[in-house]
Write a protein that holds these residues in place. Sequence first.
Motif, PDB file in Angstrom:
ATOM      1  N   MET A  42     -13.945 -34.149  54.142  1.00  0.00           N
ATOM      2  CA  MET A  42     -14.789 -35.290  54.506  1.00  0.00           C
ATOM      3  C   MET A  42     -14.069 -36.605  54.221  1.00  0.00           C
ATOM      4  O   MET A  42     -14.148 -37.559  55.008  1.00  0.00           O
ATOM      5  CB  MET A  42     -16.124 -35.236  53.755  1.00  0.00           C
ATOM      6  N   LEU A  43     -13.343 -36.673  53.112  1.00  0.00           N
ATOM      7  CA  LEU A  43     -12.616 -37.901  52.805  1.00  0.00           C
ATOM      8  C   LEU A  43     -11.544 -38.170  53.861  1.00  0.00           C
ATOM      9  O   LEU A  43     -11.405 -39.306  54.331  1.00  0.00           O
ATOM     10  CB  LEU A  43     -11.982 -37.828  51.422  1.00  0.00           C
ATOM     11  N   LEU A  44     -10.798 -37.150  54.247  1.00  0.00           N
ATOM     12  CA  LEU A  44      -9.760 -37.340  55.264  1.00  0.00           C
ATOM     13  C   LEU A  44     -10.368 -37.837  56.576  1.00  0.00           C
ATOM     14  O   LEU A  44      -9.830 -38.746  57.221  1.00  0.00           O
ATOM     15  CB  LEU A  44      -9.015 -36.023  55.494  1.00  0.00           C
ATOM     16  N   ARG A  45     -11.472 -37.241  56.973  1.00  0.00           N
ATOM     17  CA  ARG A  45     -12.155 -37.687  58.180  1.00  0.00           C
ATOM     18  C   ARG A  45     -12.574 -39.150  58.033  1.00  0.00           C
ATOM     19  O   ARG A  45     -12.427 -39.952  58.973  1.00  0.00           O
ATOM     20  CB  ARG A  45     -13.380 -36.808  58.431  1.00  0.00           C
ATOM     21  N   SER A  46     -13.098 -39.507  56.874  1.00  0.00           N
ATOM     22  CA  SER A  46     -13.578 -40.868  56.651  1.00  0.00           C
ATOM     23  C   SER A  46     -12.433 -41.875  56.666  1.00  0.00           C
ATOM     24  O   SER A  46     -12.587 -42.998  57.186  1.00  0.00           O
ATOM     25  CB  SER A  46     -14.340 -40.943  55.328  1.00  0.00           C
ATOM     26  N   LEU A  47     -11.300 -41.519  56.104  1.00  0.00           N
ATOM     27  CA  LEU A  47     -10.153 -42.430  56.114  1.00  0.00           C
ATOM     28  C   LEU A  47      -9.685 -42.671  57.545  1.00  0.00           C
ATOM     29  O   LEU A  47      -9.378 -43.817  57.924  1.00  0.00           O
ATOM     30  CB  LEU A  47      -9.019 -41.862  55.263  1.00  0.00           C
ATOM     31  N   ALA A  48      -9.628 -41.599  58.347  1.00  0.00           N
ATOM     32  CA  ALA A  48      -9.230 -41.771  59.748  1.00  0.00           C
ATOM     33  C   ALA A  48     -10.262 -42.603  60.510  1.00  0.00           C
ATOM     34  O   ALA A  48      -9.899 -43.463  61.334  1.00  0.00           O
ATOM     35  CB  ALA A  48      -9.048 -40.399  60.404  1.00  0.00           C
ATOM     36  N   ASP A  49     -11.546 -42.364  60.243  1.00  0.00           N
ATOM     37  CA  ASP A  49     -12.595 -43.157  60.895  1.00  0.00           C
ATOM     38  C   ASP A  49     -12.505 -44.624  60.488  1.00  0.00           C
ATOM     39  O   ASP A  49     -12.784 -45.532  61.297  1.00  0.00           O
ATOM     40  CB  ASP A  49     -13.976 -42.610  60.538  1.00  0.00           C
TER      41      ASP A  49
END
Length: 230
Positions: free
Chosen positions: A65-72
């Motif tokens: 979830m953190l990786l997705r959030s950083l990309a978002d």
Amino acid sequence: MRRNGQVLVFDADDTLWENNILFERVIEDFLTWLDHPTLDRVQARAVLDRIQAANAVAHGYGSGMLLRSLADCVAELRGGPATAQQRAEIEAMASVLSHTRVELIAGVAETLDVLGRRHDLLLLTKGDPREQRRKVDASRLAHHFRAVDIVAEKDVETYHRLVETHALDPARSWMIGNSPKSDILPARQAGMNAVFVPNRHTWVLEHTELDPQDDRVIQLRSFSELLEHF
């Protein structure tokens, strides 16, 4: 006066071992890397917090979830989707989250060893099942617990299911954790008692106010203080 023969249900991340401090280090590295031309670090972090709050609802918790959030966050603040190169750099920053070792919080192993001879211990943790199981295994603490439950969310219904699944008496059951939002308030709403063990690195999205008049919530300063109550 110490309570005898209780059921003690423990949170894992940031209660038994350090977890969010690793996420915070990744976020600090990300904000440095992002180096937004008009937003300062506080403003950029506010955007990331908002994105994480939405992604946690849609995609759960953990490093994915953190990786997705950083990309978002890159997409929102730089006006377009993260490139393959940017995604690779973000993943490199977050590689520490996949390490197989965990850092136990001071006094945890010794305290669980004593409590396990006095009480019935359970573990309740939320997040990606494989990620959480990896941390439980790495901690070498699983033998202290009669059962380990890994759930997607800790809400009132989760605690009701916990009570039913393990045939608990809520009046003799205690949820022990560092998160007011996930460990204390929903457990109390399900009729259980609770013990708040603060961690200064608790994720900002887990913060909320506790009722100081609630006499079925014990607030401690350290994990080892559990031995004074149980």
